[in-house]
Design a protein around this motif. Structure first.
Motif, PDB file in Angstrom:
ATOM      1  N   ALA A 139       0.239  22.174  24.412  1.00 33.40           N
ATOM      2  CA  ALA A 139       1.084  21.017  24.736  1.00 33.40           C
ATOM      3  C   ALA A 139       1.089  20.760  26.239  1.00 33.40           C
ATOM      4  CB  ALA A 139       2.503  21.248  24.229  1.00 33.40           C
ATOM      5  N   ASP A 140       1.178  21.812  27.029  1.00 37.21           N
ATOM      6  CA  ASP A 140       1.159  21.665  28.488  1.00 37.21           C
ATOM      7  C   ASP A 140      -0.173  21.091  28.963  1.00 37.21           C
ATOM      8  OD1 ASP A 140       3.711  22.671  28.639  1.00 37.21           O
ATOM      9  OD2 ASP A 140       3.092  24.700  29.181  1.00 37.21           O
ATOM     10  N   HIS A 171       8.114  16.710  27.293  1.00 36.18           N
ATOM     11  CA  HIS A 171       9.050  17.024  26.201  1.00 36.18           C
ATOM     12  C   HIS A 171       8.521  16.504  24.871  1.00 36.18           C
ATOM     13  CE1 HIS A 171      12.691  17.198  23.771  1.00 36.18           C
ATOM     14  NE2 HIS A 171      12.542  15.898  23.537  1.00 36.18           N
ATOM     15  N   TYR A 172       8.087  15.255  24.825  1.00 41.57           N
ATOM     16  CA  TYR A 172       7.643  14.674  23.559  1.00 41.57           C
ATOM     17  C   TYR A 172       6.306  15.237  23.103  1.00 41.57           C
ATOM     18  CZ  TYR A 172      11.513  11.467  23.096  1.00 41.57           C
ATOM     19  OH  TYR A 172      12.776  10.948  22.918  1.00 41.57           O
ATOM     20  N   LEU A 173       5.450  15.605  24.031  1.00 43.09           N
ATOM     21  CA  LEU A 173       4.204  16.257  23.641  1.00 43.09           C
ATOM     22  C   LEU A 173       4.476  17.638  23.046  1.00 43.09           C
ATOM     23  CD1 LEU A 173       1.728  15.267  26.489  1.00 43.09           C
ATOM     24  CD2 LEU A 173       1.488  14.767  24.054  1.00 43.09           C
ATOM     25  N   ASN A 174       5.414  18.368  23.648  1.00 40.78           N
ATOM     26  CA  ASN A 174       5.795  19.667  23.090  1.00 40.78           C
ATOM     27  C   ASN A 174       6.383  19.515  21.690  1.00 40.78           C
ATOM     28  OD1 ASN A 174       5.001  21.091  25.350  1.00 40.78           O
ATOM     29  ND2 ASN A 174       7.017  21.068  26.302  1.00 40.78           N
ATOM     30  N   LYS A 210      -0.905  17.545  30.900  1.00 43.02           N
ATOM     31  CA  LYS A 210      -1.675  17.382  32.139  1.00 43.02           C
ATOM     32  C   LYS A 210      -2.715  16.280  31.985  1.00 43.02           C
ATOM     33  CE  LYS A 210      -5.036  20.159  33.256  1.00 43.02           C
ATOM     34  NZ  LYS A 210      -5.836  21.354  33.645  1.00 43.02           N
ATOM     35  N   LEU A 211      -3.402  16.244  30.846  1.00 44.53           N
ATOM     36  CA  LEU A 211      -4.398  15.203  30.605  1.00 44.53           C
ATOM     37  C   LEU A 211      -3.753  13.822  30.570  1.00 44.53           C
ATOM     38  CD1 LEU A 211      -6.766  16.674  27.850  1.00 44.53           C
ATOM     39  CD2 LEU A 211      -7.027  16.732  30.327  1.00 44.53           C
ATOM     40  N   SER A 212      -2.529  13.763  30.034  1.00 40.89           N
ATOM     41  CA  SER A 212      -1.834  12.482  29.911  1.00 40.89           C
ATOM     42  C   SER A 212      -1.478  11.877  31.261  1.00 40.89           C
ATOM     43  CB  SER A 212      -0.555  12.660  29.084  1.00 40.89           C
ATOM     44  OG  SER A 212      -0.851  13.100  27.786  1.00 40.89           O
ATOM     45  N   LYS A 213      -1.494  12.684  32.308  1.00 38.33           N
ATOM     46  CA  LYS A 213      -1.166  12.195  33.651  1.00 38.33           C
ATOM     47  C   LYS A 213      -2.422  11.859  34.463  1.00 38.33           C
ATOM     48  CE  LYS A 213       2.750  15.273  33.272  1.00 38.33           C
ATOM     49  NZ  LYS A 213       3.214  16.634  33.560  1.00 38.33           N
ATOM     50  N   ASP A 214      -3.602  12.037  33.840  1.00 38.73           N
ATOM     51  CA  ASP A 214      -4.871  11.730  34.502  1.00 38.73           C
ATOM     52  C   ASP A 214      -5.169  10.249  34.294  1.00 38.73           C
ATOM     53  OD1 ASP A 214      -7.508  11.393  35.296  1.00 38.73           O
ATOM     54  OD2 ASP A 214      -8.168  13.329  34.506  1.00 38.73           O
TER      55      ASP A 214
END
Length: 227
Positions: free
Chosen positions: A104-105, A200-203, A109-113
């Motif tokens: 999830a972490d 939070h939502y990805l986790n 990280k990928l989601s912020k790229d």
């Protein structure tokens, strides 16, 4: 015995040529990433990709067939890096809970790229706008996602090894859909969907998704995830 000689490049020369070819390809890939993210996949020009890399149009065609080919090379490069990094992350963790959190972490990280998310969205939009190409592009996308993501999920939950190829492709596409949706809205309104909320939502999704694969997702879980 003939005086003629077979002339061949020495190993050192071959090695140097291979390094230069690899360097040229990497420079074109970096340029293509930037151009696709800035101009959009459909509006990007091969000449601009080559020019930004300091190369000729001929150098581009020596490495890639067309824009679709260079995009998939970018995608495969991302996958190779993901596999390498996830292997290091997941194999060193003893419990499913820890591995779920690590995955999830990593997705967070990928989601912020920004560049990577824009590239993913651009290519899918291109496929959707061109129905004749969509099936072929979706199939290629699916093959690469199956190759990349499922080994990591298999390590999280051994039961997934027994799932059919179709189920694994569906699982992979679901993960992509959640990451794409959260990432797009994070880029659109980062003040509301900030990094903390995104993570939070990805986790939450990964916990529900993985527990759902081990038990079968029921209606209540779907409602919980949607909240």
């Amino acid at each position: 015995m003939s005086d003629s000689k077979i002339i061949s490049e020495p190993p050192a020369a071959n090695s140097g040529k291979q390094r230069r070819t690899k360097k040229t390809r990497q420079e074109l890939l970096r340029s293509a990433r930037a151009i696709f993210a800035r101009e959009g996949f459909e509006h990007a020009r091969l000449e601009d990709i080559a020019s930004k890399a300091g190369k000729t149009r001929g150098a581009f065609y020596a490495n890639f067939k067309d824009k679709e080919d260079v995009f998939f090379a970018i995608f495969e490069e991302n996958i190779d890096r993901d596999i390498e990094e996830l292997n290091r992350l997941l194999l060193g963790l003893p419990t499913i809970e820890q591995r779920t959190q690590a995955l999830a972490d990593y997705l967070s990280k990928l989601s912020k790229d920004r560049e990577r998310i824009l590239l993913n969205l651009e290519f899918k939009l291109y496929a959707i706008r061109h129905p004749r190409k969509r099936k072929r592009l979706a199939d290629l996308h699916g093959v690469m996602r199956l190759r990349s993501s499922m080994p990591e999920l298999n390590r999280l939950i051994p039961l997934l090894r027994e799932h059919s190829t179709k189920t694994k492709l569906t699982d992979s596409l679901v993960i992509c859909a959640i990451v794409d949706g959260l990432s797009l809205n994070h880029l659109f309104d980062p003040e509301v969907l900030d990094n903390q909320v995104l993570t939070h939502y990805l986790n939450l999704f990964m916990r529900e998704f993985l527990s759902g694969n081990s038990r079968g997702i029921n209606k209540n879980e779907v409602v919980t995830l949607a909240k």
